[in-house]
Design an enzyme around this catalytic site. Structure first.
Site, PDB file in Angstrom:
ATOM      1  N   ARG A  46     -30.193  42.137  42.293  1.00  0.00           N
ATOM      2  CA  ARG A  46     -30.732  40.975  41.715  1.00  0.00           C
ATOM      3  C   ARG A  46     -29.665  39.992  42.622  1.00  0.00           C
ATOM      4  NH1 ARG A  46     -30.578  41.681  35.497  1.00  0.00           N
ATOM      5  NH2 ARG A  46     -31.041  39.467  35.698  1.00  0.00           N
TER       6      ARG A  46
ATOM      7  N   ASN B 190     -23.231  50.268  28.696  1.00  0.00           N
ATOM      8  CA  ASN B 190     -23.812  49.098  29.573  1.00  0.00           C
ATOM      9  C   ASN B 190     -23.031  47.915  28.995  1.00  0.00           C
ATOM     10  OD1 ASN B 190     -25.311  47.067  30.433  1.00  0.00           O
ATOM     11  ND2 ASN B 190     -27.262  47.838  29.843  1.00  0.00           N
TER      12      ASN B 190
ATOM     13  N   ARG C 128     -35.360  38.503  25.040  1.00  0.00           N
ATOM     14  CA  ARG C 128     -34.844  38.221  26.262  1.00  0.00           C
ATOM     15  C   ARG C 128     -35.477  38.430  27.488  1.00  0.00           C
ATOM     16  NH1 ARG C 128     -29.442  41.349  28.304  1.00  0.00           N
ATOM     17  NH2 ARG C 128     -28.925  39.655  29.888  1.00  0.00           N
TER      18      ARG C 128
ATOM     19  N   GLU D 166     -21.847  54.580  33.496  1.00  0.00           N
ATOM     20  CA  GLU D 166     -22.415  53.192  33.459  1.00  0.00           C
ATOM     21  C   GLU D 166     -23.786  53.140  33.474  1.00  0.00           C
ATOM     22  OE1 GLU D 166     -21.447  50.812  36.947  1.00  0.00           O
ATOM     23  OE2 GLU D 166     -21.483  49.102  35.878  1.00  0.00           O
TER      24      GLU D 166
ATOM     25  N   HIS E 271     -27.341  50.372  33.356  1.00  0.00           N
ATOM     26  CA  HIS E 271     -27.916  49.181  33.328  1.00  0.00           C
ATOM     27  C   HIS E 271     -29.325  49.218  33.424  1.00  0.00           C
ATOM     28  CE1 HIS E 271     -24.109  47.079  34.250  1.00  0.00           C
ATOM     29  NE2 HIS E 271     -23.955  47.988  35.132  1.00  0.00           N
TER      30      HIS E 271
ATOM     31  N   TYR F 101     -36.397  43.066  31.330  1.00  0.00           N
ATOM     32  CA  TYR F 101     -35.679  43.821  30.294  1.00  0.00           C
ATOM     33  C   TYR F 101     -36.953  44.691  29.544  1.00  0.00           C
ATOM     34  CZ  TYR F 101     -31.443  41.612  31.660  1.00  0.00           C
ATOM     35  OH  TYR F 101     -30.291  40.966  32.645  1.00  0.00           O
TER      36      TYR F 101
ATOM     37  N   ALA G  40     -23.185  41.510  30.768  1.00  0.00           N
ATOM     38  CA  ALA G  40     -22.808  40.335  31.597  1.00  0.00           C
ATOM     39  C   ALA G  40     -21.331  40.678  31.986  1.00  0.00           C
ATOM     40  CB  ALA G  40     -22.845  39.116  31.039  1.00  0.00           C
TER      41      ALA G  40
ATOM     42  N   PRO H 117     -22.983  42.159  25.632  1.00  0.00           N
ATOM     43  CA  PRO H 117     -23.644  41.028  25.253  1.00  0.00           C
ATOM     44  C   PRO H 117     -25.155  40.938  25.495  1.00  0.00           C
ATOM     45  CG  PRO H 117     -22.137  40.598  26.768  1.00  0.00           C
ATOM     46  CD  PRO H 117     -21.898  42.150  26.466  1.00  0.00           C
ATOM     47  N   ASN H 118     -25.791  40.313  24.621  1.00  0.00           N
ATOM     48  CA  ASN H 118     -27.142  39.859  24.830  1.00  0.00           C
ATOM     49  C   ASN H 118     -28.273  41.108  24.671  1.00  0.00           C
ATOM     50  OD1 ASN H 118     -26.568  37.022  24.964  1.00  0.00           O
ATOM     51  ND2 ASN H 118     -25.740  37.665  26.913  1.00  0.00           N
TER      52      ASN H 118
HETATM   53  C1  DQA Z   1     -27.630  44.484  32.489  1.00  0.00           C
HETATM   54  C2  DQA Z   1     -27.547  43.662  33.788  1.00  0.00           C
HETATM   55  C3  DQA Z   1     -26.395  42.575  33.707  1.00  0.00           C
HETATM   56  O1  DQA Z   1     -26.397  41.801  35.061  1.00  0.00           O
HETATM   57  C4  DQA Z   1     -26.898  41.522  32.772  1.00  0.00           C
HETATM   58  O2  DQA Z   1     -25.907  40.627  32.566  1.00  0.00           O
HETATM   59  C5  DQA Z   1     -27.427  42.158  31.492  1.00  0.00           C
HETATM   60  C6  DQA Z   1     -27.881  43.542  31.486  1.00  0.00           C
HETATM   61  C7  DQA Z   1     -28.808  45.488  32.553  1.00  0.00           C
HETATM   62  O3  DQA Z   1     -28.785  46.326  31.762  1.00  0.00           O
HETATM   63  O4  DQA Z   1     -29.844  45.435  33.440  1.00  0.00           O
HETATM   64  O5  DQA Z   1     -26.888  41.836  30.440  1.00  0.00           O
HETATM   65  O6  DQA Z   1     -26.495  45.220  32.104  1.00  0.00           O
END
Ligand code: DQA
Length: 155
Positions: free
Chosen positions: A108, A75, A19, A99, A101, A24, A78, A11-12
């Site tokens: 964080r 990835n 964003r 995985e 990120h 990011y 959230a 998501p997102n």
């Molecule tokens: C994320 C880190 C997560 O904590 C966050 O909720 C994201 C992006 C990252 O790529 O840094 O949506 O996965």
């Protein structure tokens, strides 16, 4: 033999560029997809990219990967910090997964320190921006080649 990789974004991540750019980056999701495709091409992997904002859909795409893909780069965004369902889906299909990120989740907020899907992954790359996906693809491809070699030696 060519390896098929499934690249999953949660998501997102489709909001990249808009964003929180200070966290990011300014590049958008299309740029990330182009970057990942290029990394897969260079590694000699056949890539399928998937993004969803829905947990159940992410579970289903992982389930459908069974018997189709050799490796998964994920990835979970959230859902990293909440989703036992994604963890269980990765365990169910038992496809080697890595995985990623974009940000360094460990440095964080406290709630970002736990990763459920990460418990079913071979490795995590966090805090390398787009490069983390390339690192994950390369890691996964080396792992898959090693596994293949082991099998050949066994026969
Ligand atoms: C994320 C880190 C997560 O904590 C966050 O909720 C994201 C992006 C990252 O790529 O840094 O949506 O996965």
């Amino acid at each position: 033999m060519g390896k098929k990789l499934l690249i999953i974004n949660g998501p997102n991540l489709n909001m990249l560029g808009i964003r929180e750019p200070e966290l990011y980056g300014k590049q958008d999701f299309a740029a990330l997809c182009a970057f990942v495709r290029e990394a897969c091409d260079q590694a000699g992997a056949e890539a399928t990219l998937y993004q969803s904002n829905h947990e159940g859909e992410l579970v289903e795409i992982i389930q459908r990967a069974y018997g189709v893909y050799d490796g998964i780069v994920i990835n979970p965004a959230a859902y990293t910090h909440t989703s036992v369902a994604i963890l269980d889906a990765l365990k169910a299909v038992a496809i080697p997964a890595v995985e990623v990120h974009l940000t360094d989740v460990q440095s964080r907020e406290e709630f970002r320190r736990i990763s459920y899907p990460g418990m079913a992954c071979l490795k995590t790359f966090a805090g390398f921006g787009f490069d983390g996906y390339r690192l994950a693809v390369d890691y996964l491809m080396s792992y898959l080649k090693e596994e293949e070699k082991k099998k050949e030696e066994f026969v």
